[in-house]
Motif scaffolding. Structure first.
Motif, short mmCIF file in Angstrom:
data_model
loop_
_atom_site.label_atom_id
_atom_site.label_comp_id
_atom_site.label_asym_id
_atom_site.label_seq_id
_atom_site.Cartn_x
_atom_site.Cartn_y
_atom_site.Cartn_z
N ARG A 618 0.85 -1.19 0.00
CA ARG A 618 0.00 0.00 0.00
C ARG A 618 0.89 1.25 0.00
NH1 ARG A 618 -2.62 -2.48 4.59
NH2 ARG A 618 -2.18 -0.59 5.79
N TYR A 619 1.61 1.46 -1.07
CA TYR A 619 2.64 2.48 -1.09
C TYR A 619 2.14 3.85 -1.56
CZ TYR A 619 5.69 -1.60 -0.62
OH TYR A 619 6.29 -2.75 -0.19
N PHE A 622 3.90 7.56 -2.04
CA PHE A 622 5.21 7.52 -1.39
C PHE A 622 6.13 6.48 -2.02
CE2 PHE A 622 1.96 8.71 1.79
CZ PHE A 622 2.32 10.04 1.91
N LYS A 623 5.67 5.84 -3.07
CA LYS A 623 6.48 4.87 -3.79
C LYS A 623 7.51 5.59 -4.65
CE LYS A 623 6.00 1.18 -7.26
NZ LYS A 623 5.00 0.39 -8.03
N VAL A 630 8.82 1.98 -1.02
CA VAL A 630 8.99 3.13 -0.14
C VAL A 630 10.40 3.12 0.46
CG1 VAL A 630 8.18 4.30 1.95
CG2 VAL A 630 6.53 3.15 0.44
N ARG A 687 9.59 10.36 3.22
CA ARG A 687 8.52 9.58 2.60
C ARG A 687 8.13 8.39 3.48
NH1 ARG A 687 11.49 8.99 -3.11
NH2 ARG A 687 13.26 8.99 -1.65
N TYR A 688 9.09 7.80 4.15
CA TYR A 688 8.78 6.70 5.08
C TYR A 688 7.96 7.23 6.26
CZ TYR A 688 9.54 2.73 8.25
OH TYR A 688 9.37 1.67 9.11
N TRP A 691 4.45 7.99 5.02
CA TRP A 691 3.75 6.74 4.72
C TRP A 691 3.28 6.04 5.99
CZ3 TRP A 691 5.45 1.50 5.46
CH2 TRP A 691 4.64 0.54 4.85
N LYS A 694 0.31 7.80 7.47
CA LYS A 694 -0.94 7.59 6.73
C LYS A 694 -1.41 6.14 6.80
CE LYS A 694 -3.00 8.06 2.11
NZ LYS A 694 -4.23 8.68 2.64
N GLU A 695 -0.52 5.19 6.53
CA GLU A 695 -0.94 3.81 6.36
C GLU A 695 -0.88 2.95 7.62
OE1 GLU A 695 -2.27 2.48 3.75
OE2 GLU A 695 -2.04 4.20 2.41
N TYR A 710 3.43 17.02 -2.63
CA TYR A 710 3.42 15.64 -3.11
C TYR A 710 3.97 15.58 -4.53
CZ TYR A 710 0.63 14.46 0.97
OH TYR A 710 0.20 14.25 2.27
#
Length: 713
Positions: A618-619, A622-623, A630, A687-688, A691, A694-695, A710
């Motif tokens: 589920r990136y 942020f991939k 990520v 980004r990590y 991520w 959020k996730e 973004y």
């Protein structure tokens, strides 16, 4: 506004061509480095970076040992997880263990108090006060007379600056005493914990991975600074409001790639780049091995004494973490000294300098280098006795008693004449330290630690044990009774000693207060001798540094002061490195590496929601396009050290792209010698962080609060 800064003549000609990415630069030096910044691709004007009132420098703050930055106009501060660890531990219990489970305040009402030791410092003013500190010092003064006069001038400058308790001022030395700057900082006293991921994210890999690469550590946390309704710093209160920071960093989720430029700003602690070969050999052969042995033994005692008791383990978690960090860094320095003979490299440089000085130093003081060697030898001999003293007094109860007794003695003097650290301005910090002890103290553990330290002290060579100290120390067998009968383990009773006069201490029946009184005169002998040596160092070392700067300038080499916990800027590029033949590491790690390292045992336990998010890929945005996943951590060639933890890592436009949190093991010796080929700093990729928020942790409230750029679709 900041006053204009006038540099000594010797620094006006500092070379504008740096070697590699070496240098922890004072912001006002950056315009001299325009060509270097342009070379690596920095697009921000150097003049803008030099102005502490403008973006991005106005967003940088200190936590008093770590670095941080504002990331919203409402006092939201981002730093490392390990920098917020004290606040996390303070609010944790075995039932609500925020260390293991993490913490997130979805509303401001849910934010937790950081405690009296959690502070945010906002730099407001900087001025060169070298002339006021050094003017008219007589060469005929003894070292102690000189040191005490300089200290009195510094205290006067601080008192003049600190108009109220909202500000904290300091006058640190630069170039080992060649220059002095007065720094005025707003000191925010109400700081709250907002969000910290689980320790299994924020400290993934633990002490095993500390200073290692590859890393997959989410070393970040968020705090919030609060002030009174009038906008000024205030004691913690429900009526306080978020601090309206003048500036904050925009967060960029666009990411970096290999070779991209970065800027890094923070408050690095201490470096020793200008130490002499003899000082390096002393550290390598005497000081550091002794420190490694002492810390290793202390950690073993803590582990044994807290084993099987979760509450005690929580209490000593922060202590053990700090000791482990110092241990690994010190051992890394020893390994680095063994891998590359830095003393021999310095021998060559020292010989070149002495030859240059013989030819060009005729206008300088006679016998400078002979005097230098003499005072350095005295300093090293004194340091061995001071290390022995630390072993002989290694007890939290004794440390508290000594602080309280010294405070009582100092308060008999006018405030301006008191020893630094015991003036009225320091009282809140003393109270905070004495109060903080209740979260990191167990009587039986302190007893075990002190008993072991006394045994280590007894094994030291008699030549390095301070004269007369042996007879004053308690027998290890007496410690149990001393601990049981002392009232200093109780916070209220400990604090109640503040304000009592020295006679009350001398009449006390508390065994640790009695010991503190008994040890005081011996401690003062050591302290006075240190003042004498420091005064001589402060007289000779600046003359030496002035000559070194002139020598380096003649070679076109960079001239920057050693780190001293003041705001510095460094730069570099995202870059891999080769620690040995045939092996190349970096520059990125990814979330897949977390799965590869995952086990059922600490420090490689991975929270189930994180594993699930990785396995489901589920990136989202942020991939990384090149990596296909990520990124977690990345390497850069930036020049960092302790204190840079939490420093903002920015892209070429000054946008936040990561946080500094560590260095590679091969880089540890950079505090003494910068090797551009293998020196790498380790950063957590923004980004990590985003991520995870959020996730995994659902920190949508904070994502909305920050300004995030973004990637373009």
């Amino acid at each position: 506004m900041f006053k204009s800064i006038v540099l000594p003549v010797v620094l006006l000609g500092v070379a504008t061509t740096a070697v590699a990415d070496e240098g922890q630069w004072q912001p006002h030096q950056l315009p001299q480095l325009k060509s270097e910044l342009k070379r690596i691709g920095i697009t921000m004007p150097a003049e803008k970076l030099a102005d502490l009132t403008r973006h991005p420098m106005s967003a940088m703050v200190s936590l008093g040992g770590c670095s941080a930055s504002f990331v919203s106009p409402n006092g939201l501060v981002v730093t490392n997880h390990h920098c917020a660890y004290g606040a996390i531990q303070r609010n944790s219990t075995p039932e609500k263990n925020y260390i293991i489970n993490g913490f997130l305040a979805k509303t401001r009402a849910e934010e937790l108090p950081g405690g009296p030791n959690t502070l945010v410092y906002v730099t407001e003013k900087l001025e060169n006060v070298t002339e006021r500190v050094l003017k008219g010092l007589s060469p005929s003064m003894s070292g102690r007379e000189r040191h005490e006069l300089v200290e009195s001038r510094i205290k006067a400058l601080v008192a003049e600056c600190e108009t109220d308790k909202s500000v904290r001022c300091s006058v640190p030395a630069f170039h080992r005493g060649l220059e002095y700057y007065r720094i005025k900082q707003l000191m925010i006293r109400d700081v709250r914990l907002v969000y910290a991921p689980s320790d299994r994210i924020g400290n993934f890999g633990g002490d095993i991975d500390n200073y290692e690469w590859p890393r997959q550590t989410g070393d970040y946390s968020f705090l919030r600074a609060y002030v009174g309704p009038d906008g000024r710093p205030a004691d913690p209160s429900p009526n306080n409001v978020p601090y309206k920071s003048k500036d904050f960093l925009v967060v960029s989720a666009e990411g970096l790639k290999n070779g991209d430029p970065i800027l890094l700003a923070g408050y690095p602690g201490r470096t020793s780049r200008y130490k002499l070969p003899s000082e390096i050999r002393f550290a390598r052969d005497v000081d550091f091995p002794a420190k490694v042995d002492s810390i290793t033994a202390d950690l073993s005692v803590i582990s044994a004494a807290t084993m099987g008791n979760p509450a005690w383990d929580v209490r000593y978690a922060s202590v053990a973490k700090s000791l482990n960090n110092v241990l690994k860094k010190t051992q890394g320095l020893l390994d680095g000294f063994a891998r590359k003979d830095i003393a021999a490299i310095k021998d060559v440089q020292d010989a070149e300098f002495r030859a240059w000085h013989k030819q060009h130093g005729a206008n300088g003081p006679k016998n400078l280098l002979a005097e230098l060697d003499t005072v350095i030898a005295q300093d090293m001999a004194q340091s061995r006795q001071e290390a022995a003293w630390l072993e002989a007094t290694h007890s939290d109860l004794l440390r508290s008693a000594r602080t309280l007794y010294r405070l009582a003695l100092e308060r008999q003097k006018p405030d301006a004449q008191r020893e630094t650290g015991y003036q009225e301005r320091d009282l809140s910090f003393i109270k905070a330290r004495l109060t903080r002890l209740e979260q990191s103290f167990v009587p039986s553990v302190d007893e075990a630690r002190y008993g072991a330290a006394l045994a280590r002290y007894a094994r030291l060579d008699a030549k390095v044990r301070p004269q007369g100290l042996d007879a004053l120390l308690p027998a290890p067998a007496a410690l149990n009774a001393m601990v049981k009968s002392s009232e200093l383990g109780d916070t209220a009773k400990r604090l109640a000693w503040i304000g009592k006069d020295p006679e009350a201490f001398r009449k006390s029946n508390d065994p640790f207060i009695q010991l503190a009184v008994r040890l005081h005169d011996t401690g003062m002998v050591l302290e006075n001798r240190r003042s004498e040596i420091d005064g001589n160092l402060e007289r000779v070392i600046p003359q030496y540094m002035s000559a070194v700067i002139a020598w380096k300038k003649s070679q076109g080499k960079p001239v920057y002061p050693d780190a001293n916990s003041t705001l510095r800027v460094t730069y570099g590029t995202v870059a891999p490195y080769s620690p040995r033949d045939g092996l190349v590491k970096g520059p990125f790690t990814t979330v897949e590496g977390i799965v590869e390292k995952a086990t059922s045992k600490d420090p490689f336990i991975v929270p189930a929601p994180l594993l699930e998010a990785i396995k489901q890929k589920r990136y989202g945005v942020f991939k990384d396009a090149a990596l296909g996943t990520v990124p977690v951590n990345f390497l850069s060639s930036a020049d960092t050290t302790g204190g840079n933890s939490g420093s903002a890592v920015m892209n070429k436009r000054g946008e936040l792209v990561g946080l500094n949190f560590d260095s590679t093991y091969e880089s540890i010796t950079k505090d003494w010698y910068f090797d551009s080929e293998i020196t790498r700093a380790i950063h957590v990729d923004i980004r990590y962080m985003l991520w995870l928020m959020k996730e995994v942790d659902g920190a949508d409230n904070l994502l909305k609060e920050m300004t995030i750029k973004y990637p373009k679709k």
